[in-house]
Design an enzyme around this catalytic site. Structure first.
Site, mmCIF file in Angstrom:
data_model
loop_
_atom_site.group_PDB
_atom_site.id
_atom_site.type_symbol
_atom_site.label_atom_id
_atom_site.label_comp_id
_atom_site.label_asym_id
_atom_site.label_seq_id
_atom_site.Cartn_x
_atom_site.Cartn_y
_atom_site.Cartn_z
ATOM 1 N N VAL A 283 0.775 -1.270 0.047
ATOM 2 C CA VAL A 283 -0.156 0.079 0.130
ATOM 3 C C VAL A 283 0.727 1.127 0.026
ATOM 4 O O VAL A 283 0.720 2.226 -0.639
ATOM 5 C CB VAL A 283 -0.825 -0.164 1.284
ATOM 6 C CG1 VAL A 283 -1.586 1.371 1.194
ATOM 7 C CG2 VAL A 283 -1.983 -1.144 0.973
ATOM 8 N N GLU A 288 -1.076 5.709 -6.215
ATOM 9 C CA GLU A 288 -2.526 5.600 -6.977
ATOM 10 C C GLU A 288 -2.857 6.771 -7.774
ATOM 11 O O GLU A 288 -3.430 6.553 -8.908
ATOM 12 C CB GLU A 288 -3.377 5.343 -5.632
ATOM 13 C CG GLU A 288 -3.406 3.887 -5.096
ATOM 14 C CD GLU A 288 -2.627 4.344 -3.908
ATOM 15 O OE1 GLU A 288 -2.173 5.424 -3.803
ATOM 16 O OE2 GLU A 288 -2.642 3.772 -2.991
ATOM 17 N N ASP A 330 4.993 28.543 -41.434
ATOM 18 C CA ASP A 330 4.536 29.374 -42.919
ATOM 19 C C ASP A 330 4.814 30.947 -42.343
ATOM 20 O O ASP A 330 4.857 31.163 -41.119
ATOM 21 C CB ASP A 330 2.928 29.392 -43.069
ATOM 22 C CG ASP A 330 2.918 27.929 -43.407
ATOM 23 O OD1 ASP A 330 3.603 27.395 -44.073
ATOM 24 O OD2 ASP A 330 1.644 27.581 -43.146
ATOM 25 N N ASP A 620 -1.983 25.225 -43.703
ATOM 26 C CA ASP A 620 -3.303 25.694 -43.905
ATOM 27 C C ASP A 620 -4.014 25.083 -45.129
ATOM 28 O O ASP A 620 -5.054 24.975 -45.126
ATOM 29 C CB ASP A 620 -3.240 27.359 -43.881
ATOM 30 C CG ASP A 620 -2.429 27.795 -44.996
ATOM 31 O OD1 ASP A 620 -2.078 27.057 -45.853
ATOM 32 O OD2 ASP A 620 -2.182 29.044 -44.984
ATOM 33 N N ASP A 624 -0.827 20.607 -47.304
ATOM 34 C CA ASP A 624 -0.082 20.669 -46.144
ATOM 35 C C ASP A 624 -0.388 19.392 -45.299
ATOM 36 O O ASP A 624 0.059 19.035 -44.518
ATOM 37 C CB ASP A 624 -0.425 21.804 -45.324
ATOM 38 C CG ASP A 624 0.248 23.070 -45.933
ATOM 39 O OD1 ASP A 624 1.108 22.900 -46.702
ATOM 40 O OD2 ASP A 624 -0.191 24.166 -45.670
ATOM 41 N N ASN A 686 5.639 8.120 0.238
ATOM 42 C CA ASN A 686 5.778 6.767 0.133
ATOM 43 C C ASN A 686 6.920 5.965 0.898
ATOM 44 O O ASN A 686 6.854 5.034 1.475
ATOM 45 C CB ASN A 686 5.679 6.434 -1.433
ATOM 46 C CG ASN A 686 4.590 6.342 -2.161
ATOM 47 O OD1 ASN A 686 3.467 6.695 -1.371
ATOM 48 N ND2 ASN A 686 4.406 6.087 -3.268
ATOM 49 N N GLU A 689 6.158 6.284 4.602
ATOM 50 C CA GLU A 689 5.147 5.041 4.934
ATOM 51 C C GLU A 689 5.869 3.652 4.886
ATOM 52 O O GLU A 689 5.542 2.854 5.762
ATOM 53 C CB GLU A 689 4.089 5.041 3.699
ATOM 54 C CG GLU A 689 3.125 6.136 3.720
ATOM 55 C CD GLU A 689 2.121 6.070 2.854
ATOM 56 O OE1 GLU A 689 2.101 5.235 2.039
ATOM 57 O OE2 GLU A 689 1.616 7.238 2.532
ATOM 58 N N ASP A 718 -3.299 13.551 1.338
ATOM 59 C CA ASP A 718 -2.579 14.219 0.363
ATOM 60 C C ASP A 718 -3.283 14.203 -0.989
ATOM 61 O O ASP A 718 -2.460 14.667 -2.135
ATOM 62 C CB ASP A 718 -1.238 13.225 -0.025
ATOM 63 C CG ASP A 718 -0.446 13.514 0.682
ATOM 64 O OD1 ASP A 718 -0.319 14.590 1.714
ATOM 65 O OD2 ASP A 718 1.058 13.091 0.833
#
Ligand code: ATP
Length: 895
Positions: A283, A288, A330, A620, A624, A686, A689, A718
């Site tokens: 986890v 995620e 151009d 244009d 092209d 992370n 943790e 978070d």
């Protein structure tokens, strides 16, 4: 008889229409009866399937695995709280799945809203006036005007056609252009006839008029609903990289989780504890929010771009823009204003300064009548009325020429048009054939190289004389002088005949009537945009159809070229170059391509790609299309661009302005920078943790953070701040750095070191310190064991959790820049981030002091002493990061 088999007048009558179009009232009634002219888009993947997919992404699969593990542990060792963990994880999967689904839905809506900014328009004849209307308002019986590059908006029968060719690929799959005419056909089916144009096809050459006979779902296109949903399935580089990163983290999470779980079990930790431990690691390591944040960042960038008049048609183009190294642009209308004004005219041996001088010179009009006839009649303009005022629709250059002729020779009558050979960039000229009182008149205008060579006589003060080499040289010299001033030069020529001649030969044996020099000033914002490109390490290459000297003069004026003699390559010279010679030529610092044909644009783009450049190209015209598709980013002009060019492009400049491309590059770079900020921020927590679990197994200390608590950080506290980082506004410095290398990874060494080994470890150390601070104050000694429900343990884990959340509040401001001090980046300016911080602090208080949240997460409110302990820790983290930034800034300044 079917509509294609009838004569033009019968076809119009059968649709109860008129050559001058329907009346507005009639059109309104028919719109009510037939409904809008649109075909519903093809249904994509079913909603349910798309919803299900959100729960089977890499990250979700890992979390499912963790939940299954928790359930297994619950079954093996009931009563240890594993069920609660399993439920919590499943809640997380569902919440993040719903969030992603909602994001995707928002993306779709946002893109659809952007597309609505660019509705397909059609030139419709109503009550003999041309109106530019949304194609959705077309009804059967409407007479529409079609021109090169237009997408055909409905099924129509041609009533007039000049050199009209159509590309029917969308209907028949046939990609070769098909020539059409207005005459009745004997074919059985409309598809085989030569006088029908179908909705969804496009006009590749010529122009004409047509009467609509089917709209919306009743068109051929509507019936077969061949709507190919282009651009959407492909996976962009950044998405691929994030997918790769997710896979890597997923594998790593499962691997480390399993290893430590096994290690814990082998070294004598109770089974359920070892499992909880494995789940905790998994986890902790899963970021995620990564994919939804990327999507959100891209969508918000497209919305900001839309405000700067850039319309993104294909989401990944935003990322590609960020790494652009070359912009091929151009000239006319993109770098210049496309506001043409006649500045100089050569008539015989007279060089006249402007329209006023033309008007002032007595007798000039009679001496050079054909010259003014060409200005007035040789064009592709359409006449319309806007707010009661008669106006011209079309190329501003042609408008300037018509206005010149109308101002100087107002008494010139308009001769009926018999035929037309339309302008195209490869021929660089156009002709019209008119019936006059004396027979036939052919009027030609175009680039001097394309016209003067077809002349064998010249008009001098009312007399027609032979055109000799000396005259040609004089014309060329005048052309050069005009071009050197930055003027766009056109030659006028004509021929008068007693009877019509064959279409292929009308542009031969012409009489040279004069030269016109038109001024088209650069856009005022372009020089600054060019400077920004230079600072940002992006090359700008002009590829124009105009004369090399005109191109060079404009390039000099806008600061595109700095040397006195930039490398000028004309279309003809380019044709003579081998691929490797062109590759080498592109190394020149200042390079301009002039008189380049559309297929050559593609050749230049391909060569630049071979040189490992990320190429953006503007376009244009119909021709092209291939270059727009071939480039990494195809950019079509919103105003001057044809439907075909817009259809081939990744983005559209709503006001044709070059400066907007540079703004878009800035946004593209900001997206990449923001994803990095987000990644750093998330990786830091992370690590914080993860460390409690490693400490648990290796140092045999109590587990400082439970899996549910870890989840609560990722999913609630978070989440909003991380998203806030994903949508930061572009840093002004982002355009002072060179483009990102293609080989550069999203997660590079610097980012990994900073987030994992620097900020991550600092935060982890503070979190562990907070945990032990509470334990020691509660009388805990190393080795002592206590039940997981003991108030002291609950308070200690809450201290660890609170420390991580509080440090993330500090960290979010540290992550706003990799090198800039917080004092520079400031605390404000990003609303989402601001709300994120407020929410984070609010949630932190809830986690500590609300009984039901205490129950849910296994927390217990920490006391003032602990808060006082955390305050200097935050300052400590800030000072350490600021010191690192100073060191990096100094090192970069030295380098
Ligand atoms: P850019 O490619 O930068 O937009 P451009 O508009 O000058 O430049 P083209 O449209 O390819 O490029 O035109 C090439 C040349 O053809 C022009 O320089 C001009 O001399 C001539 N030309 C352009 N438009 C017309 C027209 N409507 N009729 C006749 N000749 C034209």
């Amino acid at each position: 008889m079917r509509v294609h088999q009838m004569s033009v007048s019968d076809a119009i009558a059968s649709l109860r229409s008129h050559p001058s179009g329907l009346t507005s009232a009639d059109a309104a009634l028919r719109l009510l009866e037939y409904g809008p002219n649109k075909v519903g888009s093809v249904a994509g993947e079913p909603m349910a399937l798309r919803f299900a997919k959100e729960f089977t992404s890499n990250f979700s699969l890992i979390l499912w695995f963790a939940a299954a593990l928790a359930l297994f542990a619950q079954w093996r060792a009931p009563g240890q709280g594993m069920l609660k963990i399993a439920v919590a994880i499943i809640v997380v999967i569902v919440v993040s799945g719903l969030f992603s689904f909602w994001q995707e839905y928002r993306v779709e809506r946002a893109l659809a809203a952007l597309q609505a900014l660019l509705p397909q328009q059609a030139n419709v004849l109503r009550e003999n006036r041309v109106a530019r209307l949304p194609a959705e308002q077309l009804v059967p019986g409407d007479v529409i005007l079609l021109g090169q590059g237009d997408n055909v908006p409905a099924d129509c029968r041609l009533v007039e056609a000049f050199g009209l060719c159509v590309q029917n690929a969308a209907i028949t799959g046939e990609s070769r252009p098909k020539p059409l005419d207005a005459g009745p056909s004997t074919a059985l089916e409309p598809i085989q006839s030569t006088n029908i144009v179908f909705a969804g096809t496009s006009i590749v050459a010529g122009d004409g008029r047509a009467v609509v006979f089917a709209t919306g779902v009743r068109t051929e296109f509507g019936r077969i609903t061949h709507l190919v949903q282009t651009a959407g399935g492909e996976v962009s580089p950044l998405r691929k990289e994030i997918a790769h990163l997710s896979r890597l983290t997923a594998i790593l999470a499962v691997l480390i989780g399993s290893i430590f779980c096994a290690l814990g079990w082998v070294t004598g930790i109770a089974f359920w504890q070892a499992v909880m431990f494995g789940i905790g690691i998994i986890v902790a390591m899963v970021p995620e929010g990564l994919l939804p944040t990327l999507t959100l960042a891209l969508v918000l960038a497209t919305q900001r771009m839309a405000k700067r008049n850039v319309l993104i048609r294909y989401l990944p183009a935003v990322e590609a823009l960020g790494s652009t190294t070359v912009i091929c642009t151009d000239k006319t209308g993109t770098l210049t204003q496309n506001r043409m004004a006649v500045r100089e005219v050569l008539l015989g041996a007279r060089l006249l300064a402007d329209v006023a001088q033309l008007s002032r010179t007595p007798g000039l009009v009679d001496l050079y009548r054909p010259f003014f006839c060409i200005g007035l009649m040789c064009h592709d303009l359409k006449e319309t009325q806007i707010a009661g005022v008669q106006q011209w629709l079309g190329d501003p250059m042609e408008i300037a020429l018509v206005e010149m002729a109308q101002a100087v020779a107002p008494d010139t009558a308009f001769d009926p048009l018999l035929d037309k050979v339309p302008f195209d960039t490869d021929r660089m000229r156009m002709s019209t054939v008119h019936r006059t009182s004396g027979g036939i008149a052919i009027y030609v205008k175009g680039a001097p190289e394309a016209v003067v060579t077809r002349c064998d006589r010249r008009l001098v003060d009312g007399k027609v004389e032979p055109l000799d080499a000396g005259n040609m040289k004089q014309i060329a010299e005048v052309q050069e002088r005009m071009a050197h001033r930055g003027l766009r030069v056109l030659a006028f020529a004509y021929r008068q005949e007693a009877a019509a001649c064959e279409r292929e030969h009308i542009e031969e044996h012409l009489v040279f009537a004069g030269l016109v020099g038109l001024e088209d000033p650069p856009r005022p914002e372009v020089p600054a945009a060019i400077r920004r490109c230079r600072e940002a390490g992006i090359r700008v290459i002009m590829i124009t159809g105009d004369h090399p000297l005109t191109a060079a003069a404009i390039a000099r004026e806008i600061g595109l070229t700095r040397s006195d003699s930039p490398k000028l390559i004309t279309g003809d010279e380019l044709r003579a170059l081998t691929p490797s010679q062109l590759q080498l030529a592109l190394d020149a610092e200042d390079i301009i391509f002039a008189r380049a044909a559309a297929d050559q644009k593609m050749q230049i783009v391909e060569t630049l790609k071979r040189k490992k450049q990320i190429v953006a190209v503007t376009g244009d015209g119909v021709n092209d299309g291939p270059a727009l598709r071939c480039a990494h980013i195809g950019i079509a002009m919103g105003v001057a661009g044809t439907d075909v060019a817009k259809g081939a492009a990744d983005m559209v400049l709503l006001d044709d302005n070059f400066a907007a491309i540079v703004d878009a590059v800035e946004e593209g770079r900001a997206v990449y920078a923001n994803i990095r900020k987000f990644l750093t921020y998330v990786l830091v927590h992370n690590v914080a943790e993860l460390v409690p679990y490693i400490a648990f197994v290796l140092l045999r200390v109590p587990l400082a953070l439970t899996p549910i608590q870890a989840l609560s950080i990722d999913m609630s506290t978070d989440a909003l701040t991380a998203l806030g980082l994903g949508v930061e506004r572009p840093d002004p410095g982002v355009m002072r750095q060179p483009p990102r290398l293609q080989t550069e990874r999203l997660m590079n060494r610097a980012l990994a070191l900073r987030s994992y080994l620097f900020l991550g470890l600092i935060e982890a150390a503070i979190a562990m310190a907070a945990f032990f601070f509470v334990l020691h104050r509660g009388g805990w000694a190393h080795g002592a064991v206590f039940p997981i429900s003991s108030p002291l343990y609950l308070r200690a884990t809450t201290a660890c959790l609170s420390a991580i959340v509080a440090m993330q509040v500090v960290n979010v401001f540290l992550c706003r820049s990799e090198t800039k001090s917080v004092l520079t980046t400031g605390l404000f300016g990003n609303r989402l981030l601001g709300w994120g911080v407020v929410t984070e602090i609010g949630l932190l208080l809830l986690i500590n002091y609300t009984p039901w949240v205490n129950e849910l997460l296994g927390t217990r409110g920490i006391d003032t002493q602990t808060w006082l302990f955390l305050a200097p820790c935050g300052a400590f983290m800030l000072v350490l990061e600021e010191t690192r930034k100073v060191i990096v800034r100094r090192a970069r300044a030295k380098a």
